[in-house]
Design a protein around this motif. Structure first.
Motif, PDB file in Angstrom:
ATOM      1  N   ARG A 413       0.854  -1.181   0.000  1.00 27.88           N
ATOM      2  CA  ARG A 413       0.000   0.000   0.000  1.00 27.88           C
ATOM      3  C   ARG A 413       0.896   1.238   0.000  1.00 27.88           C
ATOM      4  N   PRO A 414       0.368   2.380  -0.478  1.00 21.15           N
ATOM      5  CA  PRO A 414       1.215   3.558  -0.674  1.00 21.15           C
ATOM      6  C   PRO A 414       1.387   4.390   0.593  1.00 21.15           C
ATOM      7  N   TRP A 415       2.578   4.338   1.174  1.00 21.11           N
ATOM      8  CA  TRP A 415       2.847   5.120   2.377  1.00 21.11           C
ATOM      9  C   TRP A 415       2.905   6.609   2.033  1.00 21.11           C
ATOM     10  N   LYS A 416       3.548   6.943   0.893  1.00 23.59           N
ATOM     11  CA  LYS A 416       3.666   8.341   0.482  1.00 23.59           C
ATOM     12  C   LYS A 416       3.144   8.502  -0.944  1.00 23.59           C
ATOM     13  N   GLU A 439      -5.517   0.061  -0.588  1.00 22.27           N
ATOM     14  CA  GLU A 439      -5.506   1.513  -0.454  1.00 22.27           C
ATOM     15  C   GLU A 439      -4.888   1.903   0.890  1.00 22.27           C
ATOM     16  N   TRP A 440      -4.307   3.095   0.943  1.00 19.43           N
ATOM     17  CA  TRP A 440      -3.833   3.634   2.216  1.00 19.43           C
ATOM     18  C   TRP A 440      -4.993   4.316   2.943  1.00 19.43           C
ATOM     19  N   LYS A 441      -5.684   5.196   2.229  1.00 22.52           N
ATOM     20  CA  LYS A 441      -6.835   5.885   2.782  1.00 22.52           C
ATOM     21  C   LYS A 441      -7.693   6.377   1.631  1.00 22.52           C
ATOM     22  N   PHE A 445      -3.419   8.966  -3.198  1.00 22.66           N
ATOM     23  CA  PHE A 445      -2.196   8.550  -3.898  1.00 22.66           C
ATOM     24  C   PHE A 445      -2.420   7.518  -4.999  1.00 22.66           C
ATOM     25  N   LEU A 446      -3.640   7.128  -5.285  1.00 18.72           N
ATOM     26  CA  LEU A 446      -3.857   6.037  -6.245  1.00 18.72           C
ATOM     27  C   LEU A 446      -3.508   6.431  -7.679  1.00 18.72           C
ATOM     28  N   ASP A 447      -3.497   7.740  -7.956  1.00 18.94           N
ATOM     29  CA  ASP A 447      -3.143   8.181  -9.309  1.00 18.94           C
ATOM     30  C   ASP A 447      -1.668   8.549  -9.428  1.00 18.94           C
ATOM     31  N   SER A 448      -0.966   8.709  -8.316  1.00 15.73           N
ATOM     32  CA  SER A 448       0.443   9.125  -8.368  1.00 15.73           C
ATOM     33  C   SER A 448       1.415   8.001  -8.002  1.00 15.73           C
TER      34      SER A 448
END
Length: 511
Positions: A413-416, A439-441, A445-448
């Motif tokens: 999952r994306p931390w940053k 997901e993180w939240k 960040f799902l597009d980056s």
């Protein structure tokens, strides 16, 4: 005036003119003139040193324990940033040298600038939950430094390849082809030999030079260009080991990942910060660990509890085990290589900002708290100019038997914001959720982010039900996967597969 004196003066003037001219020319790896770049780096160093002076004034005079811990850590982090930026200046003025780096100036500069940037971020994260004038003062200065570092990163061109794209090997692979380019043949022999010549021996039973690992490290030389080898005999060592930034080229050799164990149980609730919870922490350049286990036994209920934390650039972990629950292996920053290691945990158990390749490793999720989801990776890339990321190549990804049918484990999952992780040429077993990634939240960040999968197999490798995020990629050819090989992501040597068949750009027909 004599002819030879006139000739000498003309030559001297010409040399000085060339030096001045070169200051205004850009190095091949820079987008701006060298003089402008070095001036910007030096200005950033001065700003960081001012912040360091402010922090020194606060150290030890505050009644707030949490704030005093944060200030102490920030002091260490900003001092490390100054050292990293000094390496950038040295590389800019002295050219493409392997004295301080790997010989690839683009990668070295990107790595060190990104390392300095993540130091500011880690310092700032330590101030979370703290109120008051001190926090506001420090945070505003850290934001200024971070802005300067982002600008410096944009001045360095993307990393170029350090060698030809294609290498054809013999049917019998050479030993050094397994390891990154920064390892000398002497160090490669260390990794392959069971009779490594050591400098000191640590033995819990008192039969060595030391009975504690920390004491052996304290006696190691500072900034050593020569490998310093510490043999840690079999046994369980209950201690918290820290190799600071002045201790370069330390190598620790155990008697086997199940025989030599370093064990601790610190966690974030105990020490206030994840960064400080590590059983074993290494910051000095060029660390090598072999045949040893790093363990944190705090348990899933104690939240973040790190077994191994590394800032060490150009580091190699070989035949090592990392055992814990949340945040087991904290690959904090810089270039790191893990081969044939065993890594276990629950939430974000391979985390951090590093550029790291995990090759031929056993990665296993374990049972955590009731209702808890497991995430194998949480990479924390913060900028598009930053070249960090995790690459999991030719590994075996699985879950323990008691969560086999629960589908609670995800690849990451994306931390940053710009989190980057690729899983390729690996076996993904039962127990991995068909979505693959978590997901993180919400849609944050799902597009980056940048997540990818390439040529994986096993019952958990099916792609039909994978997430449909803008930043998720299914690689269809080797060109997409090539940037995440040892030779590209961490500018390491091209590696040769175990079968001995010729390879292309670090991607093998066989794992």
């Amino acid at each position: 005036m004599a002819f030879w004196k006139i000739l000498f003066l003309l030559t001297l003037c010409l040399c000085l003119a060339n030096i001045v001219h070169s200051e205004y020319e850009a190095l091949e790896c820079l987008n701006v003139p060298t003089r402008e770049f070095v001036g910007s780096v030096n200005a950033t160093i001065e700003t960081i040193q001012q912040v360091s002076s402010v922090l020194s004034g606060f150290a030890g005079v505050m009644d707030d324990f949490r704030l005093s811990i944060a200030v102490r850590d920030c002091q260490d982090l900003v001092d490390t940033s100054v050292e990293e930026l000094s390496w950038v200046v040295s590389a800019s003025l002295n050219g493409n040298s392997k004295e301080n780096g790997t010989g690839n100036m683009n990668s070295d500069m990107k790595t060190w600038l990104s390392g300095a940037l993540i130091d500011q971020e880690t310092c700032k994260e330590g101030l979370n939950g703290i109120n008051g004038t001190v926090k506001n003062l420090i945070s505003s200065n850290l934001d200024l430094i971070a802005s300067s570092l982002h600008e410096l990163l944009s001045m360095v061109k993307p990393t170029t390849d350090s060698g030809p794209d294609t290498i054809r090997g013999s049917k019998k692979p050479k030993t050094h082809d397994k390891f990154p380019i920064w390892l000398s043949p002497h160090d490669q022999n260390f990794l392959n030999s069971t009779n490594t010549k050591v400098d000191v021996v640590v033995a819990a039973d008192g039969t060595g030079n030391f009975s504690r690992i920390g004491d052996a490290i304290a006696g190691a030389p500072k900034y050593s260009a020569k490998r310093y080898v510490i043999h840690v005999k079999r046994g369980v060592y209950y201690e918290y080991v820290a190799i600071n930034k002045e201790k370069w080229n330390i190598m620790i050799v155990g008697d086997g990942m199940d025989a030599t164990v370093i064990r601790g149980n610190h966690s974030r609730p105990d020490v206030l910060r994840t960064y400080d919870s590590a059983t074993f922490a290494v910051k000095g350049k060029g660390f090598i660990g072999r045949d040893i286990t790093f363990e944190n036994t705090a348990g899933p209920h104690k939240e973040q509890a790190v077994a191994f934390m590394s800032d060490s650039d150009a580091s190699v972990l070989y035949h090592c085990a990392f055992r814990g629950f949340q945040d087991t292996l904290y690959a904090h920053k810089n270039r790191q290589f893990y081969r044939e290691c065993h890594i276990t945990g629950t939430v974000d158990f391979i985390c951090g900002h590093a550029a790291a390749v995990f090759q031929k490793c056993q990665i296993k999720a374990r049972k955590g708290l009731v209702g808890q989801k497991n995430t194998i990776t949480a990479q924390s890339r913060k900028s598009t100019e930053d070249e960090s990321g995790f690459s999991i190549q030719c590994c075996n990804i699985s879950v323990e038997h008691d969560i086999l049918n629960m589908n609670i484990t995800y690849l990451g999952r994306p931390w940053k914001q710009y989190s980057r992780t690729v899983v390729m040429q690996s076996y993904i077993g039962h127990g991995i959720n068909p979505k693959g990634w978590l997901e993180w939240k919400g849609d944050l960040f799902l597009d980056s982010l940048y997540y990818g999968e390439y040529m994986n197999d096993g019952p958990g490798a099916g792609l039909a039900a994978r997430v449909k995020w803008p930043g998720y990629h299914i690689f269809n050819d080797s060109a997409q996967a090539d940037p995440f090989t040892v030779s590209k992501l961490i500018t390491g040597d091209k590696w040769i597969p175990a079968t001995g068949i010729g390879y292309t750009s670090g991607l093998s027909s066989y794992c």
